[in-house]
Motif scaffolding. Structure first.
Motif, mmCIF file in Angstrom:
data_model
loop_
_atom_site.group_PDB
_atom_site.id
_atom_site.type_symbol
_atom_site.label_atom_id
_atom_site.label_comp_id
_atom_site.label_asym_id
_atom_site.label_seq_id
_atom_site.Cartn_x
_atom_site.Cartn_y
_atom_site.Cartn_z
ATOM 1 N N TRP A 41 -24.275 17.722 -5.879
ATOM 2 C CA TRP A 41 -23.315 18.804 -6.108
ATOM 3 C C TRP A 41 -23.785 20.102 -5.456
ATOM 4 C CZ3 TRP A 41 -18.609 18.306 -6.722
ATOM 5 C CH2 TRP A 41 -18.091 17.197 -7.393
ATOM 6 N N LEU A 42 -25.095 20.353 -5.529
ATOM 7 C CA LEU A 42 -25.628 21.569 -4.914
ATOM 8 C C LEU A 42 -25.402 21.534 -3.400
ATOM 9 C CD1 LEU A 42 -27.172 24.189 -5.329
ATOM 10 C CD2 LEU A 42 -29.270 22.910 -4.869
ATOM 11 N N ASN A 43 -25.683 20.331 -2.823
ATOM 12 C CA ASN A 43 -25.499 20.213 -1.382
ATOM 13 C C ASN A 43 -24.036 20.348 -0.979
ATOM 14 O OD1 ASN A 43 -28.164 19.928 -1.181
ATOM 15 N ND2 ASN A 43 -28.165 17.805 -0.421
ATOM 16 N N VAL A 44 -23.149 19.810 -1.803
ATOM 17 C CA VAL A 44 -21.720 19.958 -1.511
ATOM 18 C C VAL A 44 -21.379 21.438 -1.439
ATOM 19 C CG1 VAL A 44 -19.407 19.654 -2.448
ATOM 20 C CG2 VAL A 44 -21.037 17.763 -2.498
ATOM 21 N N LEU A 45 -21.859 22.168 -2.444
ATOM 22 C CA LEU A 45 -21.548 23.597 -2.508
ATOM 23 C C LEU A 45 -22.102 24.319 -1.273
ATOM 24 C CD1 LEU A 45 -20.334 25.721 -4.413
ATOM 25 C CD2 LEU A 45 -22.662 26.166 -5.201
ATOM 26 N N LEU A 46 -23.384 24.052 -0.977
ATOM 27 C CA LEU A 46 -24.013 24.731 0.156
ATOM 28 C C LEU A 46 -23.324 24.366 1.468
ATOM 29 C CD1 LEU A 46 -27.783 24.444 -0.780
ATOM 30 C CD2 LEU A 46 -26.311 26.458 -0.880
ATOM 31 N N SER A 47 -22.994 23.070 1.616
ATOM 32 C CA SER A 47 -22.352 22.640 2.848
ATOM 33 C C SER A 47 -21.017 23.337 3.038
ATOM 34 C CB SER A 47 -22.134 21.127 2.837
ATOM 35 O OG SER A 47 -23.362 20.474 2.783
ATOM 36 N N VAL A 48 -20.232 23.343 1.956
ATOM 37 C CA VAL A 48 -18.907 23.960 2.076
ATOM 38 C C VAL A 48 -19.053 25.438 2.452
ATOM 39 C CG1 VAL A 48 -16.894 24.679 0.759
ATOM 40 C CG2 VAL A 48 -17.730 22.340 0.564
ATOM 41 N N LEU A 49 -19.994 26.106 1.803
ATOM 42 C CA LEU A 49 -20.184 27.527 2.103
ATOM 43 C C LEU A 49 -20.609 27.713 3.549
ATOM 44 C CD1 LEU A 49 -21.900 29.029 -1.049
ATOM 45 C CD2 LEU A 49 -19.601 29.442 -0.172
ATOM 46 N N SER A 50 -21.571 26.885 4.005
ATOM 47 C CA SER A 50 -22.053 27.054 5.381
ATOM 48 C C SER A 50 -20.937 26.784 6.372
ATOM 49 C CB SER A 50 -23.199 26.101 5.678
ATOM 50 O OG SER A 50 -24.024 25.987 4.578
ATOM 51 N N ILE A 51 -20.185 25.711 6.130
ATOM 52 C CA ILE A 51 -19.112 25.374 7.075
ATOM 53 C C ILE A 51 -18.084 26.501 7.093
ATOM 54 C CG2 ILE A 51 -17.188 23.805 7.487
ATOM 55 C CD1 ILE A 51 -19.020 21.577 6.373
ATOM 56 N N ALA A 52 -17.777 27.026 5.918
ATOM 57 C CA ALA A 52 -16.813 28.130 5.870
ATOM 58 C C ALA A 52 -17.337 29.303 6.677
ATOM 59 C CB ALA A 52 -16.574 28.553 4.418
ATOM 60 N N PHE A 53 -18.627 29.568 6.554
ATOM 61 C CA PHE A 53 -19.184 30.702 7.297
ATOM 62 C C PHE A 53 -19.107 30.470 8.804
ATOM 63 C CE2 PHE A 53 -22.785 32.653 9.480
ATOM 64 C CZ PHE A 53 -22.498 33.980 9.219
ATOM 65 N N VAL A 54 -19.473 29.232 9.219
ATOM 66 C CA VAL A 54 -19.446 28.928 10.652
ATOM 67 C C VAL A 54 -18.018 29.065 11.187
ATOM 68 C CG1 VAL A 54 -19.746 27.095 12.344
ATOM 69 C CG2 VAL A 54 -21.484 27.479 10.614
ATOM 70 N N VAL A 55 -17.072 28.520 10.437
ATOM 71 C CA VAL A 55 -15.679 28.602 10.883
ATOM 72 C C VAL A 55 -15.236 30.054 10.974
ATOM 73 C CG1 VAL A 55 -13.300 28.132 10.176
ATOM 74 C CG2 VAL A 55 -15.018 26.335 10.030
ATOM 75 N N TRP A 56 -15.618 30.830 9.963
ATOM 76 C CA TRP A 56 -15.231 32.242 9.937
ATOM 77 C C TRP A 56 -15.826 32.972 11.151
ATOM 78 C CZ3 TRP A 56 -18.437 36.556 9.426
ATOM 79 C CH2 TRP A 56 -17.772 37.756 9.205
ATOM 80 N N ALA A 57 -17.111 32.705 11.415
ATOM 81 C CA ALA A 57 -17.761 33.384 12.533
ATOM 82 C C ALA A 57 -17.121 32.972 13.854
ATOM 83 C CB ALA A 57 -19.254 33.062 12.545
ATOM 84 N N LEU A 58 -16.871 31.659 14.002
ATOM 85 C CA LEU A 58 -16.262 31.199 15.253
ATOM 86 C C LEU A 58 -14.860 31.763 15.417
ATOM 87 C CD1 LEU A 58 -17.370 27.491 15.622
ATOM 88 C CD2 LEU A 58 -18.155 29.492 16.858
ATOM 89 N N ALA A 59 -14.128 31.834 14.311
ATOM 90 C CA ALA A 59 -12.764 32.351 14.403
ATOM 91 C C ALA A 59 -12.768 33.785 14.918
ATOM 92 C CB ALA A 59 -12.086 32.290 13.032
ATOM 93 N N HIS A 60 -13.842 34.519 14.590
ATOM 94 C CA HIS A 60 -13.903 35.891 15.088
ATOM 95 C C HIS A 60 -14.436 35.964 16.507
ATOM 96 C CE1 HIS A 60 -13.184 37.020 10.950
ATOM 97 N NE2 HIS A 60 -12.960 38.247 11.386
ATOM 98 N N LEU A 61 -15.407 35.078 16.816
ATOM 99 C CA LEU A 61 -16.090 35.191 18.100
ATOM 100 C C LEU A 61 -15.360 34.466 19.228
ATOM 101 C CD1 LEU A 61 -19.838 34.891 17.145
ATOM 102 C CD2 LEU A 61 -18.616 36.876 17.995
ATOM 103 N N LEU A 62 -14.831 33.273 18.912
ATOM 104 C CA LEU A 62 -14.278 32.449 19.981
ATOM 105 C C LEU A 62 -13.140 33.125 20.740
ATOM 106 C CD1 LEU A 62 -14.366 28.687 19.020
ATOM 107 C CD2 LEU A 62 -15.634 29.927 20.766
#
Lengths: 438, 337
Positions: A41-62
């Motif tokens: 469950w901890l990994n699910v939470l961390l993964s979702v957060l990290s993926i959200a961050f990566v997507v957010w960053a790419l959405a701004h940078l790309l």
């Protein structure tokens, strides 16, 4: 066999069942994702957060990267082209500044008709370092490595060819003096002669003789002053010169610090602690400002040379400590074994101690090199136009005032390529030299 | 060459004497002028795509090189930072400094330099987003202010706010480019620097109209070229080259008509300036057509201003204080006589 069975036992298969694919959840990407990203469950939470961050960053940078403008004469034009192509106010990088100032960022103010010289020097540099880096190449190439510093200097700065040739002659004189004097006067006197004679030659003879020879046979390239050096070329020259010089100096300092001879030991400790204990920027200011007061006015002691010396000394102090770590990590038995073989100090160091100590120190050494290479950007504070300094100068032109990230992204990429190559090479070397002791 | 190096004086600061007796002789025997400029300041000095330095300060260097050597290209530009500029001049690395440097009492006297005139009258101002609704610097109490550290602008700001009994929160920044980013990102309400710098910065914004430069000018920043103490002849050459550019504008001598006017005119003042009458050049040990060369290098003061700073450029500065004295400005060249 199968015939009898086929007739008597109707339900026996006559061929092998082909192996079935594993279930979807136990194979390939699904298994990998489940095991690595969503295993608890901890990994699910961390993964979702990290993926959200990566997507957010790419959405701004790309969009900024992809909707970039590469052909414009100024920031204003860039904005007009962007408005026409992608709509008003869209995020868009203006890499046109790189297109226009590409040469300047690479070569600084080096005259364009002479760009072939740094390019050739760079290609020859790759040839010269390759036998050092890769053992598989013919050892004869090392001779080229030895004379490369003179070729490189001559190509970059130009001037008469006699200067570098006569400097090389100084080494020959030193070697000759040692050979002639050793049988008659003993090793120490020969060594002193081998140091003093070339120094006298370099300081008093090379200048006038080179001048005369240049009059008789004017072979040479157009002289280009250090003031015209800039951009990535400047960073590269300072970095490479610093790396090449600080490594042997660092080895000597490390050995000196381990030495039992009082004066050598204490002077090495003093040097290392003083140089390492003061920030590099202070040494650079010393080189550029303080030295001006000590040198007589009119002395043309090249600023770039001063910077290279300071960077070299600074890196050498770090290098000495890294190598000392390697020396200290060697078991005592290695030193004793070398002594037991009857090797003298230098042979013991060269054949037994240093190869092992340096191998241990590789990560630390490369770490220092990478740090040194990036530290070359500090020269911006003493007015040398390295890539960062040039980015400020480019921003000061009315066309490109207001441009910011594009230049930093480009400069960062250049540095990353160099540093990443160094890091990869060090890993290759570690793997190659791995002997299973660790 | 006379060599004198004062080690002891260094403790007191940047006091140094590397007084080489005749800079003019050095420059002429070297064949190039070593001129210190900024590493990059919009409108004043920056390299173009071909690596040629250009700008308002750079033009002063070129004019002096043209007057002394007859060739405006015979300049070795030495980029200097705020920290290295004075040492470079004091140590003799450069012959003159044209780097947007404010003429102050202590720089002139304590640092042992000689300012040879003023090529730009600047002053510190404030820029704020229009949306804040601020119309006067008096309304800025409690504002966060982006300010370049280690400059006179920092001290001026403190003085101004203290004198007006207001408080502010400084946001220290290092370079102008960084300041633009911080200001646009809203890290500070106000950006303060010289008004020429504010105008250049505002011109780079996507919507310059969304930002206003407040009317108050809180400091005097007379910017000019300077030379070392101890060589008055060289100082005079730089001073009168600058004066020649100013006078040329006053008399209507431009880079376009200078050759024609140098054949001789009805106006004795122009004739003396351009060397067809009198021996002014010889008095400063230069050719008699020194001023012609200086003017041809880039034009008179007005032409230079229009090319690098004026309303035709993106920076778009009005002449203001930098107009000729007849037009209400402060430019007033002493007579060439």
């Amino acid at each position: 066999m199968s015939d009898t069975h086929a007739q008597t036992v109707a339900f026996v298969r006559e061929s092998m069942v082909p192996p079935a694919d594993p279930p979807l959840g136990e194979t390939g990407i699904f298994k990998w994702v489940r095991e690595n990203l969503f295993s608890s469950w901890l990994n699910v939470l961390l993964s979702v957060l990290s993926i959200a961050f990566v997507v957010w960053a790419l959405a701004h940078l790309l969009p900024w990267f992809l909707q970039s403008v590469w052909d414009a004469g100024s920031l204003t034009e860039c904005r007009e082209i962007r408005d026409a192509r992608y709509g008003e106010g869209a995020a868009s990088a203006c890499f046109a500044v790189i297109t226009e100032r590409w040469n300047q960022l690479l070569f600084g103010f080096y005259p364009p008709e002479h760009y072939w010289r740094p390019v050739l020097a760079f290609v020859l540099f790759l040839v010269a370092v390759s036998p050092v880096l890769f053992q598989g190449l013919p050892r004869r190439l090392l001779a080229f490595t030895a004379i490369y510093p003179f070729i490189g200097y001559w190509l970059l700065w130009g001037g008469t060819i006699w200067g570098p040739l006569l400097v090389i002659a100084g080494f020959v004189i030193g070697w000759g003096a040692f050979r002639l004097a050793e049988p008659r006067l003993g090793t120490l006197a020969a060594a002193i002669a081998a140091i003093l004679l070339p120094l006298a030659w370099w300081f008093f003879a090379v200048g006038p003789i080179a001048g005369d020879l240049a009059q008789i046979a004017p072979i040479g390239l157009v002289r280009i002053g250090s003031g015209d050096f800039g951009g990535f070329m400047l960073a590269f020259i300072i970095g490479v010169a610093g790396i090449a010089l600080s490594f042997p100096l660092g080895i000597l300092l490390a050995l000196g610090r381990q030495s039992h001879l009082f004066i050598i030991n204490k002077s090495c400790v003093g040097f290392i602690e003083i140089i390492r204990g003061v920030p590099l920027i202070v040494w650079l200011f010393t080189a550029s400002l303080l030295l001006n007061y000590f040198l007589p006015p009119g002395t043309n002691f090249d600023l770039m040379l001063r910077v290279i010396i300071m960077v070299t000394l600074f890196a050498a102090a770090y290098m000495a400590e890294v190598i000392r770590g390697g020396l200290a990590a060697l078991p005592r038995g290695q030193y004793e074994a070398a002594d037991a073989l009857g090797l003298d100090y230098w042979k013991a160091m060269r054949l037994i101690i240093l190869p092992q100590a340096l191998k241990i120190s590789i990560p630390g050494i490369v770490n220092t090199f990478i740090g040194l290479f990036k530290d070359t950007t500090l020269v911006v504070f003493i007015g040398l136009l390295d890539p960062i300094g040039l980015s400020n100068a480019i921003r000061a032109s009315t066309e490109w005032n207001g441009i910011y990230w594009e230049l930093f992204v480009f400069i960062g990429l250049l540095f990353w390529i160099c540093c990443f190559s160094m890091s990869r090479y060090s890993m290759y070397l570690e793997r190659k030299l791995e002997t299973g002791h660790r | 060459m006379k060599r004198s190096v004062f080690f002891g004086a260094m403790a007191a600061g940047l006091v140094a004497g590397a007084a080489s007796a005749a800079t003019l002789d050095d420059v002429q025997s070297r064949g190039t002028l070593n001129c210190g400029v900024s590493t990059g300041l919009p409108g004043f000095s920056s390299p173009n795509a071909q690596g040629q330095w250009e700008g308002f300060d750079v033009a002063v260097c070129r004019a002096v090189a043209a007057a002394v050597l007859g060739d405006p290209q015979a300049v070795e530009f030495v980029p200097t930072t705020g920290q290295t500029r004075f040492t470079a001049l004091a140590s003799g690395e450069i012959d003159m400094l044209a780097r947007n440097t404010t003429w102050t009492f202590s720089r002139d006297n304590d640092l042992k330099f000689e300012f040879t005139g003023i090529n730009y009258y600047d002053g510190q101002g404030f820029m704020v987003p229009k949306a804040l609704g601020v119309t006067s610097a008096r309304d800025l109490s409690g504002a966060t202010v982006c300010i370049q550290t280690g400059t006179t602008t920092e001290l001026n700001l403190a003085d101004y706010f203290r004198a007006n009994n207001m408080d502010y929160e400084p946001v220290p920044i290092e370079t102008n480019a960084e300041a633009q980013q911080q200001y646009l990102a809203g890290a500070c309400d106000v950006y303060t620097t010289d008004r020429s710098g504010l105008a250049a910065t505002r011109a780079t914004f996507e919507n310059p109209g969304d930002h206003v430069i407040l009317p108050e000018t809180i400091s005097k920043e007379p910017l000019g070229p300077l030379v070392r103490h101890g060589d008055p002849e060289w100082g005079d050459i730089v001073r009168w080259t600058l004066n020649a550019l100013v006078a040329a504008e006053e008399y209507g001598v431009t880079s376009a008509n200078v050759d024609e006017l140098a054949q001789g005119t009805e106006n004795p003042e122009i004739n003396r300036l351009l060397g067809t009458e009198g021996e002014l050049g010889a008095m400063i040990r230069l050719d008699n057509n020194w001023a012609v060369n200086a003017i041809k290098a880039g034009g008179n003061y007005g032409e230079l201003f229009e090319r690098y700073l004026g309303e035709g450029t993106p920076i778009g500065l009005p002449r203001g204080l930098n107009a000729q004295w007849q037009n209400g400005g402060l430019l007033y060249a002493p007579p060439f006589r």
